[in-house]
Structures are given as C-alpha cells and as structure tokens.
Design an enzyme around this catalytic site. Structure first.
Site, PDB file in Angstrom:
ATOM      1  N   ASP A  65      -2.587  -2.738  -0.717  1.00 47.64           N
ATOM      2  CA  ASP A  65      -2.913  -1.425  -1.243  1.00 47.64           C
ATOM      3  C   ASP A  65      -2.845  -1.547  -2.764  1.00 47.64           C
ATOM      4  O   ASP A  65      -2.334  -2.541  -3.295  1.00 47.64           O
ATOM      5  CB  ASP A  65      -1.904  -0.410  -0.697  1.00 47.64           C
TER       6      ASP A  65
ATOM      7  N   ASP B 253      -2.451   1.617  -5.526  1.00 48.31           N
ATOM      8  CA  ASP B 253      -1.494   2.562  -6.107  1.00 48.31           C
ATOM      9  C   ASP B 253      -0.180   2.545  -5.344  1.00 48.31           C
ATOM     10  O   ASP B 253      -0.153   2.723  -4.118  1.00 48.31           O
ATOM     11  CB  ASP B 253      -2.073   3.979  -6.076  1.00 48.31           C
TER      12      ASP B 253
ATOM     13  N   ASP C 165       2.534   0.943   0.402  1.00 49.87           N
ATOM     14  CA  ASP C 165       3.729   1.753   0.131  1.00 49.87           C
ATOM     15  C   ASP C 165       3.824   3.021   0.972  1.00 49.87           C
ATOM     16  O   ASP C 165       4.752   3.807   0.788  1.00 49.87           O
ATOM     17  CB  ASP C 165       3.774   2.139  -1.355  1.00 49.87           C
TER      18      ASP C 165
END
Length: 244
Positions: A19, A21, A191
């Site tokens: 991922d 961000d 995240d």
C-alpha cells in the site's frame, strides 16, 4: 516488533505488494491540509487532522464524501457523488493536492532501507515488488518518483487504474499475473483493514503496519502478521520470529 498470527511461508514468497499512504509514506498532513483547503473554498468549517485521517484509505471519492458529510451545513444529498457539488469539491481537492502532495509527505523511517534489503532474493535475483493504492495513480506515481521509491517497483497502480478499488482483488490479481506469481506466493503489506481484506479476497498473505494511518482497523480485521516499524519487514523474511 514482529508478531505472527498465522505462519507465513516467507521462504516461498515471490511477490511483495505495498500500500502507499500509511505504509510507505506518511502523507497525513498533506491530505488533511488539502481536505481543509477544499472545505474553506466552499465556506465550510475545517475538520481536525484526526477526523480527516480516519477517512483515508478508500480512495479520494470516499474521502471527500466523508469530509462533506461532517460539517452538517449542506442540504440533503450534497455530500453524495451523484450531486454536481460533489464533482466541484472533488475537482478542487485533486487540483490542490496535486500542487501540495509533497509539502510535508515523507517516507516512513526504515522504508528505503527495507526496500533495498528486500529487492533481491537470497540468490541475488531481483524480487518483484509493486504498489497498489486507492489514491489516484497520477499523484501516486509522482510521489513515488519524488521520494525515490519508484526504482524499487515494477508497477505502481492507483484507485483509478482499474474499474474497481481495494478491497476488490482485481488490482492485486493483475499484479500477481504480471509478476508470474500465485496468491500463495504473494504478500500484501498495508496499514488498514482494506489491505487485509484485499489480500484475503485474492487468497494472498497480509502483513499489517501499526505505524500507519488506520492501525485501529487492523484490530477488527487481523492480518497474518503485524509490525510496528518498517524495519520489521526485513525481519519477517529472516530467521527471527517474535510469536504473539
């Protein structure tokens, strides 16, 4: 710290997908500033950074929709993607963010060192790595270029690269096919629960990062492993395992 909740066959993993961000980059401040710039442009009240950060992860459209729903000053329906106002807000945010995407955005500590360590297999052959984010692909690639991340990845795909976004597995399955991998040979590092669900939907493995933008969501959708620092990505592929 590295915690395993299910045994990941790291020795047989071929492809690592990240991922963006909250995983590779800390983009919180630039995203928050851009949302508040959009709200100010339309004479709406600003939101706290914590509130805006809780909206990140499902793409820009959902970020804007959630932000517009909070002030409570809009007539019914103005916060929906079907209303013309949404298009104006969406366009303003994108234009502002494109200009300010690297004002405060930085690579998380340990990311570049870990990517350098992971870019090859033990025998020295290159390991396929890629980025799959729900951020629009234009800013995503520009950020990767600007922060020196791009050379590590054979592909960077965004939320508008495919007809569907994460947690739909389409993008991850595309990367798996392009890398000549299989789901069981693929690890998705992210995240949020969006990344965990994406991995599960594709039949791949998942590793969660508690230092990101949405660590609370990982409590509800548990990944196969969890790390508190980007340096632990390398540990996951070594011999040291800290069992939960």
């Amino acid at each position: 710290m590295l915690r395993f909740f299910r045994p990941i066959p790291t020795e047989s993993l071929r492809l690592i997908v990240f991922d963006l961000d909250g995983t590779l980059i800390d983009s919180r401040q630039d995203l928050c500033n851009s949302v508040n710039a959009m709200l100010a442009h339309f004479d709406l009240k600003p939101l706290s950074d914590d509130v805006i950060a809780s909206f990140i992860g499902d793409g820009v459209a959902m970020l804007i929709r959630r932000a517009l729903a909070v002030p409570g000053e809009l007539p019914a329906g103005l916060d929906t993607p079907e209303h013309p106002f949404f298009d104006e807000a969406f366009a303003y945010f994108l234009a502002y963010y494109r200009e300010h995407k690297l004002d405060y955005t930085r690579v998380y500590p340990g990311v570049l060192e870990s990517l350098e360590a992971l870019k090859t297999f033990p025998d020295g052959s290159p390991r396929p790595m890629a980025v799959l984010t729900n951020k629009p692909v234009g800013p995503a690639r520009a950020i990767c270029d600007g922060l020196g991340l791009s050379p590590y990845f054979f592909a960077v795909y965004g939320g508008d690269s495919f007809p569907v976004k994460k947690p739909d597995p389409f993008g991850l399955n595309t990367l798996i096919s392009q890398a000549g991998s299989t789901p069981q040979q693929t690890l998705l590092i992210g995240d949020s629960d969006v990344d965990v669900r994406t991995a599960r939907n594709a039949g791949a493995w998942s590793l969660g990062c508690t230092f990101g933008l949405a660590p609370d969501s990982l409590e509800h959708t548990q990944p196969d492993a969890l790390v508190d620092h980007a340096a632990n990505w390398v540990t996951a592929f070594g011999t040291v395992e800290i069992r939960a």
